[in-house]
Motif scaffolding. Sequence first.
Motif, PDB file in Angstrom:
ATOM      1  N   ASP A  98       0.818  -1.332   0.035  1.00  0.00           N
ATOM      2  CA  ASP A  98       0.120  -0.024   0.027  1.00  0.00           C
ATOM      3  C   ASP A  98       0.945   1.182  -0.104  1.00  0.00           C
ATOM      4  OD1 ASP A  98       0.812   0.642   2.739  1.00  0.00           O
ATOM      5  OD2 ASP A  98      -0.993  -0.524   3.502  1.00  0.00           O
ATOM      6  N   GLU A  99       0.172   2.293  -0.022  1.00  0.00           N
ATOM      7  CA  GLU A  99       0.963   3.715  -0.357  1.00  0.00           C
ATOM      8  C   GLU A  99       2.000   3.868   0.924  1.00  0.00           C
ATOM      9  OE1 GLU A  99      -0.320   8.370  -0.303  1.00  0.00           O
ATOM     10  OE2 GLU A  99      -1.499   6.759  -1.597  1.00  0.00           O
ATOM     11  N   LEU A 100       1.372   3.612   2.163  1.00  0.00           N
ATOM     12  CA  LEU A 100       2.179   3.680   3.281  1.00  0.00           C
ATOM     13  C   LEU A 100       3.433   2.685   3.409  1.00  0.00           C
ATOM     14  CD1 LEU A 100       2.963   4.845   6.181  1.00  0.00           C
ATOM     15  CD2 LEU A 100       1.381   3.336   7.189  1.00  0.00           C
ATOM     16  N   GLU A 101       3.318   1.510   2.860  1.00  0.00           N
ATOM     17  CA  GLU A 101       4.496   0.572   2.861  1.00  0.00           C
ATOM     18  C   GLU A 101       5.478   1.147   1.789  1.00  0.00           C
ATOM     19  OE1 GLU A 101       2.343  -3.596   4.051  1.00  0.00           O
ATOM     20  OE2 GLU A 101       2.100  -2.684   1.885  1.00  0.00           O
ATOM     21  N   GLN A 102       4.783   1.670   0.748  1.00  0.00           N
ATOM     22  CA  GLN A 102       5.986   2.085  -0.332  1.00  0.00           C
ATOM     23  C   GLN A 102       6.531   3.421   0.401  1.00  0.00           C
ATOM     24  OE1 GLN A 102       4.278   2.602  -4.202  1.00  0.00           O
ATOM     25  NE2 GLN A 102       3.029   0.545  -3.971  1.00  0.00           N
ATOM     26  N   SER A 103       5.859   4.293   1.026  1.00  0.00           N
ATOM     27  CA  SER A 103       6.631   5.278   1.726  1.00  0.00           C
ATOM     28  C   SER A 103       7.660   5.049   2.769  1.00  0.00           C
ATOM     29  CB  SER A 103       5.451   6.257   2.562  1.00  0.00           C
ATOM     30  OG  SER A 103       4.838   6.938   1.428  1.00  0.00           O
ATOM     31  N   LEU A 104       7.349   3.934   3.434  1.00  0.00           N
ATOM     32  CA  LEU A 104       8.247   3.509   4.360  1.00  0.00           C
ATOM     33  C   LEU A 104       9.585   2.970   3.776  1.00  0.00           C
ATOM     34  CD1 LEU A 104       6.034   1.521   7.053  1.00  0.00           C
ATOM     35  CD2 LEU A 104       7.361   3.832   7.211  1.00  0.00           C
ATOM     36  N   LEU A 105       9.393   2.202   2.622  1.00  0.00           N
ATOM     37  CA  LEU A 105      10.245   1.888   1.783  1.00  0.00           C
ATOM     38  C   LEU A 105      11.386   2.947   1.402  1.00  0.00           C
ATOM     39  CD1 LEU A 105       9.397  -1.144  -0.376  1.00  0.00           C
ATOM     40  CD2 LEU A 105      11.186  -1.277   1.066  1.00  0.00           C
ATOM     41  N   ARG A 106      10.715   3.976   0.965  1.00  0.00           N
ATOM     42  CA  ARG A 106      11.400   5.197   0.357  1.00  0.00           C
ATOM     43  C   ARG A 106      12.316   5.718   1.611  1.00  0.00           C
ATOM     44  NH1 ARG A 106       6.820   6.093  -2.021  1.00  0.00           N
ATOM     45  NH2 ARG A 106       6.316   5.661  -4.015  1.00  0.00           N
ATOM     46  N   LEU A 107      11.541   5.910   2.782  1.00  0.00           N
ATOM     47  CA  LEU A 107      12.211   6.598   3.831  1.00  0.00           C
ATOM     48  C   LEU A 107      13.264   5.726   4.695  1.00  0.00           C
ATOM     49  CD1 LEU A 107       8.892   7.965   5.236  1.00  0.00           C
ATOM     50  CD2 LEU A 107      10.930   9.235   4.516  1.00  0.00           C
ATOM     51  N   LEU A 108      12.983   4.394   4.475  1.00  0.00           N
ATOM     52  CA  LEU A 108      13.977   3.423   4.874  1.00  0.00           C
ATOM     53  C   LEU A 108      15.429   3.519   4.142  1.00  0.00           C
ATOM     54  CD1 LEU A 108      12.064   0.197   5.633  1.00  0.00           C
ATOM     55  CD2 LEU A 108      13.345   1.649   7.280  1.00  0.00           C
ATOM     56  N   CYS A 109      15.182   3.971   2.827  1.00  0.00           N
ATOM     57  CA  CYS A 109      16.510   3.994   1.951  1.00  0.00           C
ATOM     58  C   CYS A 109      17.104   5.665   2.111  1.00  0.00           C
ATOM     59  CB  CYS A 109      16.154   3.940   0.521  1.00  0.00           C
ATOM     60  SG  CYS A 109      15.741   2.083   0.085  1.00  0.00           S
ATOM     61  N   SER A 110      16.430   6.344   3.078  1.00  0.00           N
ATOM     62  CA  SER A 110      17.264   7.663   3.403  1.00  0.00           C
ATOM     63  C   SER A 110      18.087   7.391   4.625  1.00  0.00           C
ATOM     64  CB  SER A 110      16.006   8.484   3.442  1.00  0.00           C
ATOM     65  OG  SER A 110      15.370   8.193   4.918  1.00  0.00           O
ATOM     66  N   ASP A 111      18.719   8.398   5.030  1.00  0.00           N
ATOM     67  CA  ASP A 111      19.532   8.545   6.198  1.00  0.00           C
ATOM     68  C   ASP A 111      18.739   8.770   7.326  1.00  0.00           C
ATOM     69  OD1 ASP A 111      22.163   7.839   6.054  1.00  0.00           O
ATOM     70  OD2 ASP A 111      22.822  10.077   5.479  1.00  0.00           O
ATOM     71  N   GLN A 112      17.488   8.471   7.446  1.00  0.00           N
ATOM     72  CA  GLN A 112      16.667   8.800   8.474  1.00  0.00           C
ATOM     73  C   GLN A 112      16.457   7.708   9.300  1.00  0.00           C
ATOM     74  OE1 GLN A 112      13.010  10.926   7.999  1.00  0.00           O
ATOM     75  NE2 GLN A 112      13.539  11.015   5.863  1.00  0.00           N
ATOM     76  N   THR A 113      16.454   7.851  10.825  1.00  0.00           N
ATOM     77  CA  THR A 113      16.413   6.791  11.958  1.00  0.00           C
ATOM     78  C   THR A 113      14.978   6.475  11.712  1.00  0.00           C
ATOM     79  OG1 THR A 113      15.902   8.320  13.597  1.00  0.00           O
ATOM     80  CG2 THR A 113      18.300   7.842  13.421  1.00  0.00           C
ATOM     81  N   ILE A 114      14.566   5.513  12.606  1.00  0.00           N
ATOM     82  CA  ILE A 114      13.203   4.889  12.776  1.00  0.00           C
ATOM     83  C   ILE A 114      12.571   6.162  13.384  1.00  0.00           C
ATOM     84  CG2 ILE A 114      11.648   3.427  13.787  1.00  0.00           C
ATOM     85  CD1 ILE A 114      12.881   2.340  11.286  1.00  0.00           C
ATOM     86  N   ARG A 115      13.164   6.718  14.439  1.00  0.00           N
ATOM     87  CA  ARG A 115      12.408   7.937  15.189  1.00  0.00           C
ATOM     88  C   ARG A 115      11.827   8.834  14.422  1.00  0.00           C
ATOM     89  NH1 ARG A 115      15.505   7.970  19.580  1.00  0.00           N
ATOM     90  NH2 ARG A 115      14.003   6.878  20.785  1.00  0.00           N
ATOM     91  N   GLU A 116      12.922   9.333  13.282  1.00  0.00           N
ATOM     92  CA  GLU A 116      12.664  10.318  12.325  1.00  0.00           C
ATOM     93  C   GLU A 116      11.746   9.916  11.388  1.00  0.00           C
ATOM     94  OE1 GLU A 116      17.119  12.164  12.391  1.00  0.00           O
ATOM     95  OE2 GLU A 116      16.794  10.678  11.056  1.00  0.00           O
ATOM     96  N   ILE A 117      11.525   8.804  11.002  1.00  0.00           N
ATOM     97  CA  ILE A 117      10.573   8.310   9.950  1.00  0.00           C
ATOM     98  C   ILE A 117       9.176   8.211  10.714  1.00  0.00           C
ATOM     99  CG2 ILE A 117       9.748   5.964   8.934  1.00  0.00           C
ATOM    100  CD1 ILE A 117      12.748   5.482   8.149  1.00  0.00           C
ATOM    101  N   ALA A 118       9.235   7.904  11.990  1.00  0.00           N
ATOM    102  CA  ALA A 118       7.833   8.148  12.677  1.00  0.00           C
ATOM    103  C   ALA A 118       7.396   9.437  12.656  1.00  0.00           C
ATOM    104  CB  ALA A 118       8.044   7.559  14.132  1.00  0.00           C
ATOM    105  N   LYS A 119       8.215  10.419  12.808  1.00  0.00           N
ATOM    106  CA  LYS A 119       7.631  11.779  12.823  1.00  0.00           C
ATOM    107  C   LYS A 119       7.338  12.236  11.361  1.00  0.00           C
ATOM    108  CE  LYS A 119      10.838  13.488  16.442  1.00  0.00           C
ATOM    109  NZ  LYS A 119      11.805  14.407  16.781  1.00  0.00           N
ATOM    110  N   VAL A 120       8.012  11.750  10.488  1.00  0.00           N
ATOM    111  CA  VAL A 120       7.442  11.983   8.900  1.00  0.00           C
ATOM    112  C   VAL A 120       5.954  11.497   8.647  1.00  0.00           C
ATOM    113  CG1 VAL A 120       7.912  11.634   6.481  1.00  0.00           C
ATOM    114  CG2 VAL A 120       9.611  12.117   8.295  1.00  0.00           C
ATOM    115  N   VAL A 121       5.834  10.169   9.137  1.00  0.00           N
ATOM    116  CA  VAL A 121       4.531   9.651   8.872  1.00  0.00           C
ATOM    117  C   VAL A 121       3.443   9.812   9.723  1.00  0.00           C
ATOM    118  CG1 VAL A 121       5.664   7.963   7.230  1.00  0.00           C
ATOM    119  CG2 VAL A 121       5.218   7.370   9.705  1.00  0.00           C
ATOM    120  N   GLY A 122       3.923  10.312  10.908  1.00  0.00           N
ATOM    121  CA  GLY A 122       2.935  10.605  11.966  1.00  0.00           C
ATOM    122  C   GLY A 122       2.463   9.601  12.757  1.00  0.00           C
ATOM    123  N   TYR A 123       3.339   8.589  12.944  1.00  0.00           N
ATOM    124  CA  TYR A 123       3.190   7.326  13.926  1.00  0.00           C
ATOM    125  C   TYR A 123       4.118   7.276  15.091  1.00  0.00           C
ATOM    126  CZ  TYR A 123       0.136   5.387  10.345  1.00  0.00           C
ATOM    127  OH  TYR A 123      -0.849   5.067   9.647  1.00  0.00           O
TER     128      TYR A 123
END
Length: 100
Positions: A34-59
Amino acid sequence: MDSVDNGTAAHTCGGSLDADDKSPESPAVGNQLDELEQSLLRLLCSDQTIREIAKVVGYSKRQVERRVQALYVKLGVGTRHAAAFEAGRLGIIEMPDDPK
């Protein structure tokens, strides 16, 4: 299966992959994300930590950790690098050309 980054260190998706990291799944898996899973994959490929990713996606960090683990299962991988490889193979992210 490797645990998800605890949010204290940045990880990139560069570097080489072992043959064991490659998933035998077909590209049809990409259609099941789904769209969130694809976004998570893109974010995982960035230099962001899980904590930073959580802020981006609002979880919460914990919610993102659970979603990333579920994504690893769906992709048939166990690491962030293997997930990045799959994201490139599925056309979700653009993979850089091999350096010459």
